[in-house]
Design an enzyme around this catalytic site. Structure first.
Site, PDB file in Angstrom:
ATOM      1  N   ASP A  45       6.160 -14.290  -5.024  1.00 10.69           N
ATOM      2  CA  ASP A  45       6.407 -15.714  -5.580  1.00 10.69           C
ATOM      3  C   ASP A  45       5.173 -16.589  -5.266  1.00 10.69           C
ATOM      4  O   ASP A  45       4.561 -16.405  -4.085  1.00 10.69           O
ATOM      5  CB  ASP A  45       7.577 -16.262  -4.847  1.00 10.69           C
ATOM      6  CG  ASP A  45       7.951 -17.488  -5.311  1.00 10.69           C
ATOM      7  OD1 ASP A  45       8.838 -17.469  -6.446  1.00 10.69           O
ATOM      8  OD2 ASP A  45       8.305 -18.479  -4.542  1.00 10.69           O
ATOM      9  N   GLU A  84      -0.757   2.438   1.832  1.00 14.18           N
ATOM     10  CA  GLU A  84      -0.079   3.240   2.861  1.00 14.18           C
ATOM     11  C   GLU A  84       0.945   4.148   2.481  1.00 14.18           C
ATOM     12  O   GLU A  84       1.219   5.146   3.001  1.00 14.18           O
ATOM     13  CB  GLU A  84       0.245   2.491   4.103  1.00 14.18           C
ATOM     14  CG  GLU A  84      -0.455   1.707   4.850  1.00 14.18           C
ATOM     15  CD  GLU A  84       0.111   0.704   5.796  1.00 14.18           C
ATOM     16  OE1 GLU A  84       1.223   0.507   5.860  1.00 14.18           O
ATOM     17  OE2 GLU A  84      -0.741  -0.242   6.100  1.00 14.18           O
TER      18      GLU A  84
HETATM   19  C1  GLC Z   1       8.645 -19.739  -7.876  1.00 12.02           C
HETATM   20  C2  GLC Z   1       9.955 -19.272  -8.121  1.00 12.02           C
HETATM   21  C3  GLC Z   1      11.104 -20.559  -8.416  1.00 12.02           C
HETATM   22  C4  GLC Z   1      11.066 -21.450  -7.064  1.00 12.02           C
HETATM   23  C5  GLC Z   1       9.456 -21.607  -6.558  1.00 12.02           C
HETATM   24  C6  GLC Z   1       9.726 -21.949  -5.094  1.00 12.02           C
HETATM   25  O1  GLC Z   1       8.418 -20.397  -8.843  1.00 12.02           O
HETATM   26  O2  GLC Z   1       9.970 -18.583  -9.359  1.00 12.02           O
HETATM   27  O3  GLC Z   1      12.187 -20.219  -8.807  1.00 12.02           O
HETATM   28  O4  GLC Z   1      11.740 -22.377  -7.063  1.00 12.02           O
HETATM   29  O5  GLC Z   1       8.982 -20.315  -6.837  1.00 12.02           O
HETATM   30  O6  GLC Z   1       9.911 -20.654  -4.391  1.00 12.02           O
END
Ligand code: GLC
Length: 578
Positions: A227, A291
């Site tokens: 993310d 790893e």
């Molecule tokens: C990313 C995710 C989204 C979330 C954001 C904050 O963009 O896909 O859904 O709100 O990160 O974590």
């Protein structure tokens, strides 16, 4: 007309880059995104769960995907639907238990499906023990140094440390109140105030995440979707920043990512996105995955542009692949599509990474609606709802979505599908205000609808409670009353249904090894057509109003019915030699 007439044969030195040979499974994989809250609910509480997902894995095997990416199911107060993690090493009771995760993983592996989990390293939840420890610790302490605490500006520190604006609206800074009631320091949150940003200059933070990766790798996961992989490192000194244009909320310049790249103007990244320092982090993660036996994947969510910059995330010693948001937001116009496909193959191929392709996910308007909006599509993250001036035409959107997916699944590299798109689901644009949950809606005072419309629980059975999402009819976001026709059981075995189109496309993609092939453009069909060969297969998509005469051959796939040897508007066909 024959293929030769179309000028199909281009000199080899004019060919675009092809996917570099390599036999890791993820180079050609079709990866299906499961959004756990909205996939299948075994308990009937209205929120999907891990047992629900395990029970539906056979449907994904039948669909023909290679892997499943699970959006976050970790412990979380759910302020941002689980992208606010309070414990990275446990399952939230809302979704089940670690044992149930192990069962899901084992079952998927028995079915030959890989499983990718979603790691959220840019920020934690404010309920995470690290943040709570930081709050309890004095200013300047090692605990505070794990996050981005700063003194405010102005005489009493009453002004935020800089002018940065949160992706979800409002300031990126929140001020603390000390135990004696007086105001304290501020902390940075790119997203909701319940999602404080970690300080990735801090080596302790880096080590913690290496251990979190090992925790899931030890359980047997096949990799991670990462993310906000373009966040993490902020420009030194945290300088003020004013976007040159209304920025696409997750990054990238507005003109480039939304609504398309055709007239792209690339602006420098803001001081909190795409900083050079992030790459050292990914080299560290790459080493952790190395790893382990087998091919594990790291997939970057990096909203930067142009694509040549995204490619930096997938250099050989960093991540494996990155979402292609430029492709996602390309206008439904043939020249723009051809250009973004070339740019993608060149940029990713140039660093030895597979190109990726994606049209929908849990943060954007579903492509069965978005593609009907054209230039009227709101910027990413803004969403669409009952008060929006634009209303997508369902029939047009679905027709274009089917044609777009039929282009995407013939392209070499790896493709991502978002749950429900195989049913042709539109965005739910009628969600009542009172049902909305996305922090964007609250932080903008209702000015932006946010992303709930693409997150509604999906329909499995036309005539069951909650369309078979569960047995009780409960649903954390209300489902529209006219989704019965989209239900999986209403489409199974029905010739021409969207579900059967996806199944057939995925079957042929596998048989013809389209994921491992290359793109050879076919000229001569005119400027409104996207036409190329991948191996033996010819793909022709007509995006213009005038029907296109088809070459001789066997139709392997057609996104709409083909009558009389001509390809109608907004239709894609796959043709194999007779
Ligand atoms: C990313 C995710 C989204 C979330 C954001 C904050 O963009 O896909 O859904 O709100 O990160 O974590």
């Amino acid at each position: 007309m024959t293929l030769e007439d179309t000028g199909a044969f281009v000199a080899p030195d004019q060919l675009p880059a092809t996917v570099t040979a390599g036999d890791e499974w993820w180079r050609t994989a079709v990866i299906y995104q499961v959004y756990p809250r909205s996939f299948a609910d075994s308990t009937g509480d209205g929120v999907g769960d891990l047992v629900g997902i395990t029970g539906k894995l056979p449907a994904l095997v039948e669909l023909g995907v290679d892997a499943v990416w699970l959006s976050p199911f970790f412990r979380s107060p759910q302020k941002d639907a689980g992208y606010d993690v309070s414990d990275y090493r446990d399952v939230d009771p809302l979704f089940g238990t670690l044992e149930q995760f192990d069962t899901l993983l084992g079952t998927a592996h028995e079915f030959g499906l890989r499983v990718i989990v979603d790691i959220v390293p840019n920020h934690t939840s404010d309920q995470h023990a690290w943040f709570q420890e930081a709050l309890a610790a004095p200013e300047g302490s090692p605990e505070r140094d794990r996050y981005m605490f700063r003194d405010g500006r102005g005489p009493n520190g009453d002004l935020p440390p800089n002018n940065w604006e949160s992706v979800f609206g409002g300031s990126m800074w929140e001020r603390l109140t000390k135990p004696d009631g007086t105001p304290g320091q501020w902390y940075l949150h790119i997203f909701d105030r319940s999602q404080p940003d970690l300080n990735w200059e801090n080596l302790w933070v880096r080590e913690q995440f290496h251990d979190i990766l090992r925790f899931w790798l030890d359980r047997g996961v096949d990799g991670f979707r990462v993310d906000v992989a373009h966040g993490m490192i902020k420009q030194a000194g945290l300088p003020d920043y004013t976007p040159p244009v209304e920025a696409a909320s997750m990054g990238g310049s507005a003109t480039d990512l939304s609504p398309g790249i055709e007239n792209s103007v690339v602006h420098p990244d803001p001081p909190y996105w795409g900083q050079d320092g992030v790459h050292e982090i990914w080299r560290g993660w790459h080493a952790v995955l190395a790893e382990y036996e087998g091919d594990r994947v790291l997939c970057a969510e990096a909203w930067v542009d142009p694509l040549s910059k995204v490619a930096l995330w997938v250099r050989p010693d960093e991540m494996s692949q990155a979402f292609n948001f430029a492709y996602m937001f390309t206008d439904w116009k043939a020249p723009a599509l051809r250009r973004v496909i070339d740019e993608s193959l060149e940029a990713f191929g140039g660093v030895g990474a597979p190109a990726t392709w994606v049209l929908s996910n849990h943060d954007v308007i579903r492509h069965a609606s978005r593609l009907a909006l054209g230039a009227d599509a709101p910027p990413q993250g803004a969403g669409i709802g009952p008060g929006s001036t634009v209303k997508p035409d369902r029939a047009l959107g679905l027709r274009r979505a089917r044609a777009a997916t039929s282009i995407m699944l013939a392209l070499p590299g790896s493709a991502y599908l978002y749950q429900g798109e195989e049913l042709g689901l539109p965005e739910d644009i009628e969600l009542p205000d009172a049902a909305r949950q996305d922090p964007t809606w609250f932080r903008t005072g209702g000015e932006k609808y946010g992303r709930d419309g693409c997150r509604v629980p999906i329909p499995w059975e036309a005539d069951a409670p909650a369309y078979g999402f569960n047995a009780t009819g409960a649903s954390w976001l209300p489902q529209p009353s006219d989704w019965d026709g989209y239900a999986r059981d209403a489409q199974e075995g029905i010739v021409g249904s969207t579900l059967e189109l996806y199944r057939s496309a995925l079957r042929s993609r596998r048989e013809l090894n389209l994921g491992g092939g290359s793109v050879l453009w076919l000229n001569g069909y005119g400027s409104s057509v996207v036409a190329f060969r991948n191996g033996e297969l010819t793909v022709i998509a007509n995006l213009g109003p005038v029907p296109v005469e088809l070459p001789v051959g066997r139709v392997v796939l057609a996104s709409e019915q083909i009558v009389g040897g001509v390809l109608p508007t907004d239709t894609t066909v796959w043709i194999a030699p007779n």
